[in-house]
Write a protein that holds these residues in place. Structure first.
Motif, mmCIF file in Angstrom:
data_model
loop_
_atom_site.group_PDB
_atom_site.id
_atom_site.type_symbol
_atom_site.label_atom_id
_atom_site.label_comp_id
_atom_site.label_asym_id
_atom_site.label_seq_id
_atom_site.Cartn_x
_atom_site.Cartn_y
_atom_site.Cartn_z
ATOM 1 N N VAL A 229 0.817 -1.213 0.000
ATOM 2 C CA VAL A 229 0.000 0.000 0.000
ATOM 3 C C VAL A 229 0.854 1.268 0.000
ATOM 4 C CG1 VAL A 229 -2.018 -1.097 1.027
ATOM 5 C CG2 VAL A 229 -0.251 -0.114 2.515
ATOM 6 N N VAL A 230 2.007 1.229 0.639
ATOM 7 C CA VAL A 230 2.860 2.422 0.670
ATOM 8 C C VAL A 230 3.420 2.709 -0.722
ATOM 9 C CG1 VAL A 230 5.015 3.376 1.563
ATOM 10 C CG2 VAL A 230 3.429 2.211 3.104
ATOM 11 N N GLU A 231 3.905 1.679 -1.410
ATOM 12 C CA GLU A 231 4.416 1.865 -2.767
ATOM 13 C C GLU A 231 3.312 2.333 -3.711
ATOM 14 O OE1 GLU A 231 4.968 -0.749 -0.882
ATOM 15 O OE2 GLU A 231 7.141 -0.605 -0.506
ATOM 16 N N LYS A 232 2.115 1.812 -3.523
ATOM 17 C CA LYS A 232 0.991 2.224 -4.371
ATOM 18 C C LYS A 232 0.602 3.674 -4.092
ATOM 19 C CE LYS A 232 -0.874 -2.455 -4.808
ATOM 20 N NZ LYS A 232 -1.958 -3.405 -4.442
ATOM 21 N N ALA A 233 0.666 4.068 -2.832
ATOM 22 C CA ALA A 233 0.358 5.455 -2.489
ATOM 23 C C ALA A 233 1.388 6.406 -3.103
ATOM 24 C CB ALA A 233 0.328 5.621 -0.969
ATOM 25 N N LYS A 234 2.651 6.003 -3.124
ATOM 26 C CA LYS A 234 3.685 6.829 -3.749
ATOM 27 C C LYS A 234 3.412 6.999 -5.247
ATOM 28 C CE LYS A 234 7.424 5.627 -0.523
ATOM 29 N NZ LYS A 234 8.729 4.910 -0.376
ATOM 30 N N LYS A 241 -2.764 12.097 -8.112
ATOM 31 C CA LYS A 241 -4.011 11.753 -7.442
ATOM 32 C C LYS A 241 -4.119 12.488 -6.105
ATOM 33 C CE LYS A 241 -4.898 8.942 -10.762
ATOM 34 N NZ LYS A 241 -5.851 9.361 -11.805
ATOM 35 N N ASP A 242 -5.354 12.831 -5.739
ATOM 36 C CA ASP A 242 -5.597 13.540 -4.481
ATOM 37 C C ASP A 242 -5.973 12.610 -3.336
ATOM 38 O OD1 ASP A 242 -5.184 15.987 -5.784
ATOM 39 O OD2 ASP A 242 -7.285 16.083 -6.401
ATOM 40 N N THR A 278 -1.547 3.333 9.167
ATOM 41 C CA THR A 278 -1.202 3.479 7.750
ATOM 42 C C THR A 278 -1.600 4.849 7.212
ATOM 43 O OG1 THR A 278 -1.572 1.104 7.474
ATOM 44 C CG2 THR A 278 -1.412 2.428 5.474
ATOM 45 N N LYS A 279 -2.813 5.262 7.517
ATOM 46 C CA LYS A 279 -3.317 6.555 7.031
ATOM 47 C C LYS A 279 -2.407 7.700 7.503
ATOM 48 C CE LYS A 279 -7.266 9.641 7.889
ATOM 49 N NZ LYS A 279 -7.572 10.113 6.511
ATOM 50 N N GLU A 280 -2.070 7.667 8.783
ATOM 51 C CA GLU A 280 -1.224 8.719 9.347
ATOM 52 C C GLU A 280 0.151 8.735 8.697
ATOM 53 O OE1 GLU A 280 0.902 9.443 13.648
ATOM 54 O OE2 GLU A 280 -1.249 8.898 13.642
ATOM 55 N N TYR A 281 0.731 7.540 8.499
ATOM 56 C CA TYR A 281 2.067 7.458 7.905
ATOM 57 C C TYR A 281 2.066 7.969 6.466
ATOM 58 C CZ TYR A 281 6.353 5.453 6.010
ATOM 59 O OH TYR A 281 7.556 5.289 5.387
ATOM 60 N N ILE A 282 1.102 7.513 5.651
ATOM 61 C CA ILE A 282 1.077 7.897 4.235
ATOM 62 C C ILE A 282 0.813 9.394 4.081
ATOM 63 C CG2 ILE A 282 -0.239 7.645 2.092
ATOM 64 C CD1 ILE A 282 -0.509 4.686 2.714
ATOM 65 N N GLU A 283 -0.126 9.913 4.859
ATOM 66 C CA GLU A 283 -0.446 11.334 4.724
ATOM 67 C C GLU A 283 0.727 12.225 5.144
ATOM 68 O OE1 GLU A 283 -5.321 11.299 5.132
ATOM 69 O OE2 GLU A 283 -4.105 11.935 6.848
ATOM 70 N N GLU A 284 1.471 11.803 6.173
ATOM 71 C CA GLU A 284 2.591 12.620 6.655
ATOM 72 C C GLU A 284 3.854 12.439 5.817
ATOM 73 O OE1 GLU A 284 3.237 11.775 10.731
ATOM 74 O OE2 GLU A 284 1.375 12.741 11.419
ATOM 75 N N ILE A 288 -0.416 12.305 0.417
ATOM 76 C CA ILE A 288 -1.661 12.061 -0.284
ATOM 77 C C ILE A 288 -2.715 11.637 0.733
ATOM 78 C CG2 ILE A 288 -1.025 9.660 -0.810
ATOM 79 C CD1 ILE A 288 -2.679 9.909 -3.374
ATOM 80 N N ARG A 289 -3.945 12.108 0.548
ATOM 81 C CA ARG A 289 -5.011 11.811 1.505
ATOM 82 C C ARG A 289 -5.423 10.347 1.407
ATOM 83 N NH1 ARG A 289 -10.779 12.795 1.882
ATOM 84 N NH2 ARG A 289 -10.811 13.471 -0.291
ATOM 85 N N VAL A 290 -5.747 9.749 2.543
ATOM 86 C CA VAL A 290 -6.127 8.333 2.618
ATOM 87 C C VAL A 290 -7.475 8.212 3.316
ATOM 88 C CG1 VAL A 290 -5.546 6.075 3.596
ATOM 89 C CG2 VAL A 290 -3.735 7.551 2.694
ATOM 90 N N GLU A 291 -8.338 7.346 2.788
ATOM 91 C CA GLU A 291 -9.585 6.988 3.453
ATOM 92 C C GLU A 291 -9.710 5.468 3.438
ATOM 93 O OE1 GLU A 291 -11.492 8.906 5.094
ATOM 94 O OE2 GLU A 291 -10.873 10.900 4.404
ATOM 95 N N TYR A 292 -10.218 4.920 4.542
ATOM 96 C CA TYR A 292 -10.433 3.477 4.631
ATOM 97 C C TYR A 292 -11.841 3.124 4.160
ATOM 98 C CZ TYR A 292 -6.271 3.464 7.627
ATOM 99 O OH TYR A 292 -4.999 3.626 8.135
#
Length: 304
Positions: A229-234, A241-242, A278-284, A288-292
């Motif tokens: 998920v981290v690599e995909k978020a990058k 993407k927002d 995960t959300k906190e790590y990716i956003e910081e 990029i914004r994350v929603e579960y």
């Protein structure tokens, strides 16, 4: 075969006409009138047979897979091409994050070993609903794996149940286009995205191109856990993407931090796993914004 028989009957009838006109003897005026009546009857039978042959040919054309069904006239007694609950032509496209594995050869003297590295990338996934036979078709620019095909079938099943759409007279076509770095498309992680795309088409809802997601889909419409998920978020961030949607099961991310300890005068460094949000790590860290999301209903709130 029945149309061949009709053609044979038509040919036989024509031969009978020829016989009565040129071969059979005429002995009296009464016989001549009877002969004329017989000829009129045979001509009417010929016309009926010809009409039946033509009708048979049109019926074959209507069910031919190469024929555009929407352009053919409806035949008497035949079902209409479009029935209540059928789906009209339509399509939608979204970019999906995937993991790309690259194999590098590293010299470790005196040997050479393989080293596998992983990174994120985005592929374009499109869906179309067209007149057809109820098939699920997948075409990919790279190679396609069996698991991906299974995910496409599940996506269609869930979308059909969610929308109450009748797809028996339609084909669903998923198209996947990736860049040259992606040699094969496989895995179930695009299942939720494919389901959302198809639902958007079936319900005639616009798609938000600034959003992407990753997650499996099961027959009950639940969105399941995936890897990378981290690599995909990058990759999503790098492609503008927002928002990225993640399965709720991916809410905890394991990060490894260095821990230094001194044992018997020796200074040793260990990798210690640590669970973080995960959300906190990716956003910081990625920006990029994350929603579960838990199910396909949650996905549709953001995708459309």
């Amino acid at each position: 075969m029945k149309y061949h028989a009709l053609i044979i009957l038509l040919a036989a009838s024509v031969l009978v006409n020829v016989y009565f006109l040129g071969v059979a003897p005429v002995s009296s005026g009464t016989d001549l009138r009877e002969l004329q009546n017989r000829i009129l009857t045979l001509e009417q039978e010929n016309a009926d047979l010809l009409a039946r042959v033509q009708q048979g040919s049109m019926t074959v054309q209507e069910v031919s897979p190469e024929t555009d069904l929407s352009t053919l006239p409806a035949q008497a007694g035949a079902p209409a091409v479009t029935e209540p609950g059928s789906v009209i032509d339509g399509g939608a496209t979204l970019q999906a994050p995937v993991i790309v594995q690259q194999i590098e050869y590293v010299r470790d003297y005196p040997f050479i070993r393989q080293q596998v590295t992983e990174g994120g990338s985005l592929v374009n996934i499109s869906v179309e609903v067209v007149p057809g036979k109820g098939r699920v078709l997948v075409q990919t620019t790279p190679l396609m794996g069996v698991v991906f095909q299974d995910a496409a079938n599940t996506a269609v099943s869930v979308a059909r149940e969610q929308s109450d759409a009748n797809l028996s007279g339609n084909d669903v076509i998923f198209s996947v286009v990736a860049d040259s770095a992606v040699s094969e498309i496989d895995g179930p992680s695009a299942g939720a995205l494919m389901t959302a795309l198809l639902l958007a088409v079936l319900e005639d809802r616009p798609v938000n191109g600034s959003v992407t997601l990753t997650g499996t889909i099961d027959e009950q419409g639940r969105v399941g856990e995936v890897g990378g998920v981290v690599e995909k978020a990058k990759a999503a961030k790098a492609n503008g993407k927002d928002l990225i949607l993640l399965p709720h099961e991916n809410s905890r991310y394991i990060q490894y931090r260095d821990v230094v300890r001194t044992i018997a005068g020796l200074r040793l460094t260990f990798k210690q796993p640590e669970q973080i949000d995960t959300k906190e790590y990716i956003e910081e860290e990625i920006g990029i914004r994350v929603e579960y999301v838990d199910g396909i209903d949650d996905v549709m709130l953001y995708i459309t």
